[in-house]
Design a protein around this motif. Structure first.
Motif, mmCIF file in Angstrom:
data_model
loop_
_atom_site.group_PDB
_atom_site.id
_atom_site.type_symbol
_atom_site.label_atom_id
_atom_site.label_comp_id
_atom_site.label_asym_id
_atom_site.label_seq_id
_atom_site.Cartn_x
_atom_site.Cartn_y
_atom_site.Cartn_z
ATOM 1 N N ALA A 1 -8.601 -5.736 6.654
ATOM 2 C CA ALA A 1 -7.365 -6.498 6.469
ATOM 3 C C ALA A 1 -7.347 -7.766 7.316
ATOM 4 O O ALA A 1 -6.560 -8.676 7.053
ATOM 5 N N ILE B 1 -9.998 -9.062 -4.276
ATOM 6 C CA ILE B 1 -10.783 -7.883 -3.871
ATOM 7 C C ILE B 1 -9.883 -6.647 -3.795
ATOM 8 O O ILE B 1 -10.281 -5.555 -4.207
ATOM 9 N N ARG B 2 -8.669 -6.825 -3.310
ATOM 10 C CA ARG B 2 -7.739 -5.678 -3.287
ATOM 11 C C ARG B 2 -7.501 -5.150 -4.705
ATOM 12 O O ARG B 2 -7.415 -3.952 -4.948
ATOM 13 N N GLN C 1 -6.171 -0.660 5.805
ATOM 14 C CA GLN C 1 -7.030 -1.765 5.400
ATOM 15 C C GLN C 1 -6.651 -2.236 3.999
ATOM 16 O O GLN C 1 -5.576 -1.916 3.514
ATOM 17 N N LEU C 2 -7.544 -2.972 3.360
ATOM 18 C CA LEU C 2 -7.181 -3.561 2.072
ATOM 19 C C LEU C 2 -6.909 -2.522 0.995
ATOM 20 O O LEU C 2 -5.919 -2.603 0.264
ATOM 21 N N HIS C 3 -7.813 -1.563 0.867
ATOM 22 C CA HIS C 3 -7.737 -0.637 -0.265
ATOM 23 C C HIS C 3 -7.085 0.690 0.090
ATOM 24 O O HIS C 3 -6.666 1.417 -0.796
ATOM 25 N N ALA C 4 -7.101 1.017 1.362
ATOM 26 C CA ALA C 4 -6.675 2.356 1.770
ATOM 27 C C ALA C 4 -6.540 2.392 3.283
ATOM 28 O O ALA C 4 -6.731 1.382 3.961
ATOM 29 N N ARG D 1 -9.018 -12.486 -1.049
ATOM 30 C CA ARG D 1 -8.590 -11.227 -0.435
ATOM 31 C C ARG D 1 -7.831 -10.363 -1.443
ATOM 32 O O ARG D 1 -8.084 -9.163 -1.578
ATOM 33 N N TYR E 1 -13.370 -4.880 2.874
ATOM 34 C CA TYR E 1 -12.540 -3.755 3.319
ATOM 35 C C TYR E 1 -11.451 -4.146 4.316
ATOM 36 O O TYR E 1 -10.373 -3.554 4.320
ATOM 37 N N ASN F 1 0.858 -1.183 0.000
ATOM 38 C CA ASN F 1 0.000 0.000 0.000
ATOM 39 C C ASN F 1 0.898 1.238 0.000
ATOM 40 O O ASN F 1 1.894 1.290 0.725
ATOM 41 N N PRO G 1 -14.106 -3.175 -3.471
ATOM 42 C CA PRO G 1 -15.110 -3.875 -2.671
ATOM 43 C C PRO G 1 -16.248 -4.390 -3.539
ATOM 44 O O PRO G 1 -16.717 -3.691 -4.435
ATOM 45 N N ASP H 1 -1.310 7.641 0.650
ATOM 46 C CA ASP H 1 -2.767 7.533 0.608
ATOM 47 C C ASP H 1 -3.294 6.133 0.869
ATOM 48 O O ASP H 1 -4.508 5.924 0.869
ATOM 49 N N GLY H 2 -2.399 5.182 1.098
ATOM 50 C CA GLY H 2 -2.829 3.822 1.404
ATOM 51 C C GLY H 2 -3.306 3.024 0.205
ATOM 52 O O GLY H 2 -3.714 1.869 0.339
ATOM 53 N N GLU H 3 -3.251 3.630 -0.963
ATOM 54 C CA GLU H 3 -3.715 2.972 -2.183
ATOM 55 C C GLU H 3 -2.983 1.639 -2.391
ATOM 56 O O GLU H 3 -1.762 1.556 -2.246
ATOM 57 N N ALA H 4 -3.746 0.592 -2.744
ATOM 58 C CA ALA H 4 -3.132 -0.690 -3.063
ATOM 59 C C ALA H 4 -2.335 -0.556 -4.357
ATOM 60 O O ALA H 4 -2.850 -0.029 -5.349
#
Lengths: 97, 556
Positions: free
Chosen positions: B422, A79-80, B48-51, A76, B420, A7, A84, A11-14
């Motif tokens: 993790a 989905i990443r 978390q997963l996306h952000a 998992r 969402y 990430n 979602p 911004d935590g973006e995957a």
């Protein structure tokens, strides 16, 4: 086969690592490690990026290539890579639409 | 509601400045992730997963319209236009950038909110009955005591690094709507035979991988002893709780391993040294905090009956909403309204910025500026004149929040799950959506009656599945989602942990399994008035196992 994911710090973006594009927002086009040597190389790249504070939560994940597309083995990670499943208007899937 | 004093404002402002500096140093690479992680968690920032995810504390679930509007503003400005109300009466944003968090915290501080202690091994947001101050069956409003606990526990130097997180819930009624027996400490505000206020104290409840119902260790604790006794409990836990294994670190394990009698003895011994110290609460202080929660002046509005009768005749859907989402108030001319965040097929607990703003407006116009968040992931308007119910309903219809399903099978609690989180192993929202669509018919839902269905996407049980009448736990098995079903759980004054009914079901099977369970209940219930939970407690698991597994169940 594995790809390198993380990430982005700011911004935590995957993100996924590509030899061509660096840390990119989509899994397609990310660099595949097809053997132990490739995995060790990606692992070193991930550790270096983590140490440089570019990314966090670095991981090598298992993937398959299906009809030319990279598909993570675990839900998992699928989905990443997409977003979602309850909000198709969010995540990477929204940009692809 | 409580208003910050000068000290509170300065404290939160200083904390925002401190965390802003920490974020800036992290972004500049001056501190490592290992150094930063505990700091961000102390300020409610998860990855978390996306952000990133930001968890905002809503003390005892009480909000004013200004605060709800600010949450809407943050959703729109820094996130993706919505927020997720949680089973901890908090709100989570799923998409904030780390670089925006300082600005978000600053905005929150401007409306007397923050994210402090929404994570970490500390005392978390104190929760309370969402009908507090309005419920007809209430002895007294539990929120002043929740606020006293909040102030006492905020950055408490002794209890900021506990063996594990610590959750306290308070209820002021015999009917427990705060699930106090599933908390580390549960407080039941009551009166003794002399009419004095105090608490029955429950300790060691919790869900997660080792669900346990809290044990009562004191039947009546005078209100002045609230902090000294709570300190004694925390001290015994802090000293003896296991730090060697995070899965055995909650107080429930300590109480279980120590034995409730011995644990209570240790608490009493500790308390003996504390009860007459500065921790004893002066009456004046309690009453001063209580004054912040003084109920609004509710003028008599006896014009309701004819107006409501007519409105019922005019609109069947209004009548259904009235029957389902409106409960009696201590004032006969008023009612408490549940705003369902469980629209059919929608994500439980989610509300858009527009919906938040609209609810804030309704609260201003019709509900004395009060909004609550329930642990069942709905919003509450605690004080609405019965004569205004139709107007409130019409406003809710406009924003898609008039679903008449409170306490019915589609009023589902669901954690964010694998979409969402993790930590999750399986999705829970998608299961909730499927079940909601399957049981969309309100007529059918009402035929089924009260049924609390709760879904967690992992063993941490944020979706409270252990205390669902029907609980669903998502796990990962051989790389696929699998859903275990528990029956007979309950999170009220008769708390019970659900029993696993048998082997799990795949994502494509789980809704059919719920259908089978419901059909079985309808077939064996003792008349239309016997609720699902009562039926299960009467007949046990056998008919449900038979219906779900047939010969397989008989062989077992």
């Amino acid at each position: 086969m594995k790809v390198l994911t993380a990430n982005r710090l700011t911004d935590g973006e995957a993100v996924w690592y590509s030899d061509t594009n660096g840390w990119q927002d989509v899994i397609q086009g990310s660099t595949l490690a097809e053997d132990k040597t490739g995995e060790e190389r990606l692992d070193a790249i991930g550790k270096a990026a983590f140490a440089q504070n570019l990314v966090t939560d670095v991981d090598l994940i298992d993937v398959n290539v299906v009809d030319g597309a990279i598909v993570p083995q675990r839900l998992r990670e699928r989905i990443r890579a997409a977003g979602p499943t309850n909000r198709l208007d969010h995540g990477k899937q929204a940009r692809a639409a | 509601m409580y208003r910050y004093d000068e000290f509170d404002h300065d404290f939160v402002k200083a904390r925002v400045a401190e965390f802003t500096d920490q974020v800036n140093r992290r972004l500049a690479g001056e501190i490592t992730e290992d150094q930063f992680r505990p700091l961000r968690l102390m300020n409610g920032v998860y990855l978390q997963l996306h952000a990133y995810m930001l968890r905002i504390a809503i003390p005892y679930g009480t909000l004013n319209p200004r605060q709800l509007r600010m949450l809407a503003h943050i959703a729109r400005t820094y996130d993706k236009g919505y927020g997720h109300f949680t089973t901890r009466q908090n709100l989570q944003f799923n998409w904030p950038a780390l670089s925006d968090v300082p600005a978000i915290l600053s905005d929150l501080a401007s409306v007397e909110m923050h994210c402090i202690q929404t994570s970490g091994n500390c005392i978390r947001n104190v929760t309370a009955d969402h009908f507090a101050g309005a419920a007809a069956d209430e002895v007294a409003d539990p929120r002043p005591y929740a606020e006293i606990l909040r102030q006492w526990s905020s950055v408490h130097p002794e209890f900021s690094f506990l063996p594990r997180k610590f959750k306290i819930a308070v209820t002021g009624a015999e009917r427990d709507r705060a699930a106090i027996q599933t908390h580390d400490i549960g407080l039941h505000l009551k009166k003794n035979e002399k009419g004095e206020l105090g608490f029955a104290v429950y300790v060691g409840g919790g869900q997660g991988r080792t669900p346990m119902v809290a044990k009562k260790i004191r039947d009546f604790l005078p209100e002045k002893d609230l902090l000294s006794y709570t300190t004694a409990v925390l001290r015994v836990y802090n000293l003896n709780g296991r730090r060697d294994n995070k899965y055995k670190a909650r107080i429930k394990i300590l109480v279980h391993e120590t034995g409730v009698d011995e644990f209570a003895r240790q608490v009493e011994a500790e308390w003996a040294d504390l009860k007459d110290t500065e921790l004893a609460l002066p009456q004046a202080d309690i009453r001063a905090i209580e004054a912040y929660f003084a109920p609004p002046q509710l003028p008599d509005r006896p014009e309701d009956d004819d107006r409501i009768k007519q409105a019922r005749l005019d609109s069947r859907s209004f009548g259904e909403w009235l029957d389902q989402n409106v409960v009696t108030h201590r004032h006969p001319d008023y009612a408490a309204v549940t705003i369902s965040l469980k629209g059919i097929g929608e994500t439980p607990g989610d509300a858009s910025a527009e919906q938040m703003e609209a609810v804030a407006g309704i609260a201003e116009d019709y509900a004395f500026n009060e909004i609550r968040v329930s642990h069942e992931q709905n919003l509450i308007l605690p004080h609405v004149a019965r004569a205004d119910l139709r107007a409130v309903y019409d406003r809710l219809v406009e924003i898609g929040l008039a679903t008449a399903n409170s306490n019915l099978i589609t009023d589902i609690i669901a954690c964010p799950g694998l979409d969402y989180c993790a930590l999750a192993n399986a999705r829970s929202i998608s299961v909730a959506q499927d079940i909601s669509r399957r049981f969309a018919s309100l007529e059918r839902q009402r035929e089924i009656g009260e049924l609390k269905l709760k879904i967690s996407g992992c063993i941490n049980a944020c979706g409270h599945h252990h205390v669902g009448h029907i609980g669903i736990l998502g796990v990962e098995k051989k790389g696929a989602e699998l859903y275990q079903v528990t029956l007979g759980g309950s999170g009220d004054e008769n708390t019970s942990i659900g029993e696993i009914i048998g082997r799990g079901f795949g994502p494509d099977e789980i809704t059919d399994a719920i259908e089978t369970i419901v059909q079985t209940y309808l077939a064996v219930r003792n008349g239309g008035d016997e609720k699902f939970l009562d039926t299960y407690r009467r007949v046990g698991p056998a008919p449900f196992k038979e219906a779900l597994y047939g010969s397989e169940a008989r062989a077992a």
